[in-house]
Scaffold this active site. Structure first.
Site, mmCIF file in Angstrom:
data_model
loop_
_atom_site.group_PDB
_atom_site.id
_atom_site.type_symbol
_atom_site.label_atom_id
_atom_site.label_comp_id
_atom_site.label_asym_id
_atom_site.label_seq_id
_atom_site.Cartn_x
_atom_site.Cartn_y
_atom_site.Cartn_z
ATOM 1 N N LYS A 152 -3.831 6.612 7.985
ATOM 2 C CA LYS A 152 -4.570 7.299 6.935
ATOM 3 C C LYS A 152 -4.787 8.751 7.337
ATOM 4 O O LYS A 152 -4.992 9.049 8.518
ATOM 5 C CB LYS A 152 -5.924 6.625 6.691
ATOM 6 C CG LYS A 152 -5.834 5.248 6.063
ATOM 7 C CD LYS A 152 -7.219 4.711 5.748
ATOM 8 C CE LYS A 152 -7.149 3.371 5.061
ATOM 9 N NZ LYS A 152 -8.501 2.853 4.713
ATOM 10 N N SER A 187 -12.725 -3.664 2.008
ATOM 11 C CA SER A 187 -12.778 -2.963 3.290
ATOM 12 C C SER A 187 -14.221 -2.677 3.684
ATOM 13 O O SER A 187 -15.034 -2.278 2.854
ATOM 14 C CB SER A 187 -12.020 -1.634 3.203
ATOM 15 O OG SER A 187 -10.640 -1.850 3.052
ATOM 16 N N ARG A 219 0.839 -1.200 0.000
ATOM 17 C CA ARG A 219 0.000 0.000 0.000
ATOM 18 C C ARG A 219 0.871 1.245 0.000
ATOM 19 O O ARG A 219 1.772 1.395 0.816
ATOM 20 C CB ARG A 219 -0.913 0.021 1.233
ATOM 21 C CG ARG A 219 -1.865 1.226 1.244
ATOM 22 C CD ARG A 219 -2.917 1.086 2.323
ATOM 23 N NE ARG A 219 -2.401 1.374 3.654
ATOM 24 C CZ ARG A 219 -3.121 1.267 4.770
ATOM 25 N NH1 ARG A 219 -4.378 0.842 4.706
ATOM 26 N NH2 ARG A 219 -2.594 1.555 5.943
#
Length: 207
Positions: free
Chosen positions: A135, A106, A37
Site C-alpha cells: 500500500k 480490516s 484487489r
C-alpha cells in the site's frame, strides 16, 4: 470458510493476460481463499480481470472475495467483499448483499477489533503485522504481540495480514490466527511454489 492461506492479487505482479494462470497456480499450491484487489485500474479493467478470477475460483471451488468494491463483487458474482474502515459501513454493505454473502473487515488496532465484534462480519483482517509496501500509505505496524491480543479478544476469526512471508510466518502462526493473508509472498515469483511452501508451514504449525 477455510482461511488458512488467504491470497490477495496485486496489479504489480499480474494483469489481464496472466491473472487467471497465476491465481490457478496459487490455488494449486495451497491457497484457500482468493481476494481480488486493484487500486489503480479503471473499473472496466477491474471487471474484466475479476471475471477471469471468478471463473478460476469456481473451477477450484475456492471462495472469491473482492476488495473494497461492493458493486464489483456483485457484478462478477463473487462470494464476498472485504471492506476497510473508510469504506461503506458494514451495516450498509449487509443490506446490499444479504446474509449469505461473505463480508470481511480490516482492523488495525484493538479498538477497531472490539468495534468489529458488534458488526455482522464473517471474519476480520488484522495488521499490518510487519512492514509492507503493498500500500502507498500503509497503516502503522501492529506486530505479533497485538495480533495475539486481537485473536484473544475477537469474536470473529482473525486473519493476519501485512508483510508475511515464509521467513516470518511461524512467528505469526504462534499467535493462533484463523489464517494469514499474503500478497507479495505468493504472487511475486512462482505462485505455485510460493503457496506450496507457505501451506506446508501452515499445515505443520496449525495441524
Amino acid at each position: 470458510m477455510d482461511l488458512r492461506l488467504y491470497g490477495i492479487t496485486d496489479e504489480r505482479f499480474m494483469g489481464l493476460k496472466d491473472i487467471a494462470e497465476k491465481v490457478a497456480a496459487a490455488i494449486e499450491g495451497g491457497v484457500t481463499v482468493i481476494q481480488y484487489r486493484a487500486k489503480k485500474k479503471e473499473a472496466i479493467d477491474m471487471y474484466e480481470e475479476a471475471l477471469k478470477v471468478r471463473e478460476i475460483t469456481k473451477k477450484y471451488h475456492i471462495p472469491f472475495i473482492v476488495n473494497d468494491r461492493v458493486d464489483l463483487a456483485i457484478a462478477v458474482g463473487a462470494d464476498g467483499v472485504h471492506v476497510g474502515q473508510k469504506d461503506l459501513p458494514v451495516s450498509v454493505v449487509r443490506k446490499m448483499v444479504g446474509e449469505s454473502f461473505i463480508v470481511g473487515l480490516s482492523t488495525h488496532n484493538l479498538l477497531e477489533v472490539e468495534r468489529a465484534d458488534r458488526e455482522n462480519v464473517n471474519y476480520i483482517g488484522f495488521g499490518p503485522i510487519f512492514l509492507t509496501n503493498t500500500k502507498e500509505k500503509p497503516d502503522p505496524v501492529v506486530g505479533t504481540k497485538l495480533l495475539k491480543e486481537a485473536v484473544s479478544v475477537s469474536t470473529h476469526p482473525v486473519v493476519a495480514i501485512g508483510g508475511i512471508n515464509s521467513d516470518n510466518i511461524r512467528e505469526v502462526l504462534e499467535c493462533k490466527p484463523a489464517g494469514v493473508s499474503v500478497v507479495r509472498g505468493i504472487f511475486q515469483g512462482d505462485p505455485y511454489e510460493n503457496a506450496k511452501k507457505l501451506r506446508e508451514i501452515i499445515d505443520a504449525e496449525m495441524g
